[in-house]
Scaffold this motif. Structure first.
Motif, short mmCIF file in Angstrom:
data_model
loop_
_atom_site.label_atom_id
_atom_site.label_comp_id
_atom_site.label_asym_id
_atom_site.label_seq_id
_atom_site.Cartn_x
_atom_site.Cartn_y
_atom_site.Cartn_z
N CYS A 90 26.57 -18.96 8.70
CA CYS A 90 26.57 -19.98 7.65
C CYS A 90 27.99 -20.21 7.15
O CYS A 90 28.41 -21.35 6.92
CB CYS A 90 25.67 -19.57 6.48
N GLY A 91 28.75 -19.13 6.98
CA GLY A 91 30.12 -19.24 6.49
C GLY A 91 30.97 -20.10 7.40
O GLY A 91 31.75 -20.95 6.94
N ALA A 92 30.83 -19.91 8.71
CA ALA A 92 31.60 -20.72 9.66
C ALA A 92 31.23 -22.19 9.53
O ALA A 92 32.11 -23.06 9.49
CB ALA A 92 31.35 -20.23 11.09
N ALA A 93 29.92 -22.45 9.42
CA ALA A 93 29.47 -23.85 9.28
C ALA A 93 30.02 -24.47 8.00
O ALA A 93 30.51 -25.61 8.01
CB ALA A 93 27.94 -23.89 9.29
N SER A 152 35.93 -18.84 4.76
CA SER A 152 34.55 -19.11 4.39
C SER A 152 33.60 -18.05 4.96
O SER A 152 32.64 -17.65 4.29
CB SER A 152 34.17 -20.50 4.90
N VAL A 153 33.90 -17.57 6.18
CA VAL A 153 33.10 -16.49 6.77
C VAL A 153 33.17 -15.25 5.88
O VAL A 153 32.14 -14.66 5.52
CB VAL A 153 33.59 -16.17 8.20
N VAL A 192 37.23 -13.65 -3.47
CA VAL A 192 37.67 -13.25 -2.12
C VAL A 192 38.27 -14.44 -1.38
O VAL A 192 39.35 -14.34 -0.77
CB VAL A 192 36.48 -12.64 -1.33
N CYS A 193 37.59 -15.59 -1.46
CA CYS A 193 38.09 -16.79 -0.78
C CYS A 193 39.45 -17.21 -1.35
O CYS A 193 40.35 -17.58 -0.60
CB CYS A 193 37.11 -17.94 -0.93
#
Lengths: 171, 107
Positions: free
Chosen positions: A152-155, A115-116, A99-100
Motif C-alpha cells: 500500500c505504501g508503494a502505491a 511512503s513504504v 517518520v516520513c
C-alpha cells in the motif's frame, strides 16, 4: 505594513489550501471504504489520504503535512469513527507522518520509499496500540500487516508523485 | 526526480523478507495446546484434555475432540462460521460461535 498584509494573505491562502486538501482526504476515506481491501486480510486499508501528506512533503511543507494529516484524522473520527478508532489512527498517524518527514530529507530515498516506511510504521504502531487493548496475541498479525504496508505504501507514494506533478502548490 | 531509486527497492524487499521470516517464526512459536475449554455465555461448561477423543453436546452446538484436534461439529446458527472455521490444535487458538455465544479455547 504591506509586508504584513502580504504575510496575512499568504496565511489565508495556506489555510484555504490546507482545508481543501483536508476535505479531499475525507472524500478519499470514503472512496477507500468502497474498495473491499479488507477481504484480503481484515483491517487492511489503502490509506489513499496519506498521498496528500506525501504530496505536501514532496513540496517540503512538513508543517502542512502534519496539519492536514492530524486534522483529517480528527475529523474523520468525529464523522465515522469512535474514540477507540481515534486513538488507533491518531497514534499511527502522528508516528508515520514523523517518520516520513524525517526520511524525506534523505536523498537516497524517493517518495515511494518514504511512503513504504510510513505505511509499515503506521501498521506497526497500530499493532503496538492494539497489543495494549486486546493483548499480546495481536503481534502475530504484524508480518501480514508489514507486507500490506509495503504494498500500500508503494502505491500511495506513487500516487503522491503523480499528484505533485499535476498539482502545483506554491505559497 | 527519479520515481524509484535503488534504496527504495532494497528497503521494500528487506521489509518483506523480514516479515516472511517473522511469519515463519510465529508459526514455529505456536505450541501444541493441552486443554480444551468450552465456554457458553462466559461460563465454562467443559474443560478437559485435548488428547481424549469425545463429543460434547451443548444446547445449540456440538463440539468434537478427535486426534488431538478440536472443532465445532454442528451449530444451529445461520452463518455457520464456527463450523467453517475448521480444526484447531495450537495453544491460544479459538473457535467462536457468536450467535450462540459459544467459545472453544485451547490452553
Amino acid at each position: 505594513m504591506s509586508s504584513k498584509q502580504g504575510n496575512n494573505r499568504n496565511r489565508i491562502k495556506r489555510l484555504a489550501i490546507y482545508s481543501l486538501l483536508c476535505s479531499l482526504c475525507i472524500v478519499f476515506g470514503y472512496v477507500e471504504f468502497l474498495i473491499p481491501t479488507s477481504l484480503i486480510a481484515p483491517g487492511i486499508k489503502l490509506g489513499i489520504s496519506n498521498s496528500i501528506a506525501i504530496l505536501l512533503l514532496i513540496n517540503g511543507d512538513i508543517g502542512g503535512a502534519f496539519a492536514v494529516n492530524i486534522s483529517r484524522i480528527l475529523l474523520s473520527a468525529l464523522l465515522f469513527g469512535s474514540p477507540f478508532s481515534l486513538l488507533f489512527s491518531l497514534c499511527a498517524g502522528i508516528v508515520s507522518t514523523l517518520v516520513c518527514a524525517l526520511l524525506i530529507k534523505l536523498p537516497a530515498l524517493s517518495p515511494i520509499g518514504v511512503s513504504v516506511a510510513g505505511g509499515v510504521c503506521h501498521n506497526a504502531v497500530q499493532v503496538f496500540v492494539a497489543s495494549f487493548v486486546v493483548g499480546r496475541g495481536v503481534w502475530f498479525y504484524l508480518p501480514i500487516l508489514t507486507v500490506a504496508g509495503v504494498i500500500c505504501g508503494a502505491a500511495i507514494g506513487f500516487l503522491g508523485i503523480v499528484f505533485s506533478k499535476k498539482a502545483k502548490i506554491d505559497f | 526526480m527519479k520515481i524509484l531509486k535503488k534504496t527504495d527497492v532494497i528497503l521494500s524487499i528487506s521489509l518483506i523478507l523480514i516479515s516472511v521470516l517473522g511469519f515463519f517464526i510465529v508459526e514455529l512459536m505456536k505450541k501444541d495446546g493441552k486443554t480444551v475449554v468450552v465456554k457458553q455465555n462466559n461460563s465454562v461448561v467443559y474443560e478437559g484434555k485435548i488428547s481424549e477423543d469425545r463429543e460434547i453436546p451443548l444446547k445449540h452446538n456440538t463440539v468434537k475432540i478427535k486426534d488431538g484436534k478440536v472443532f465445532m461439529k454442528c451449530a444451529d446458527c445461520k452463518n455457520q462460521i464456527c463450523v467453517k472455521s475448521g480444526k484447531i490444535s495450537k495453544s491460544g487458538e479459538t473457535v467462536v460461535c457468536l450467535p450462540n455465544r459459544v467459545i472453544i479455547e485451547i490452553e
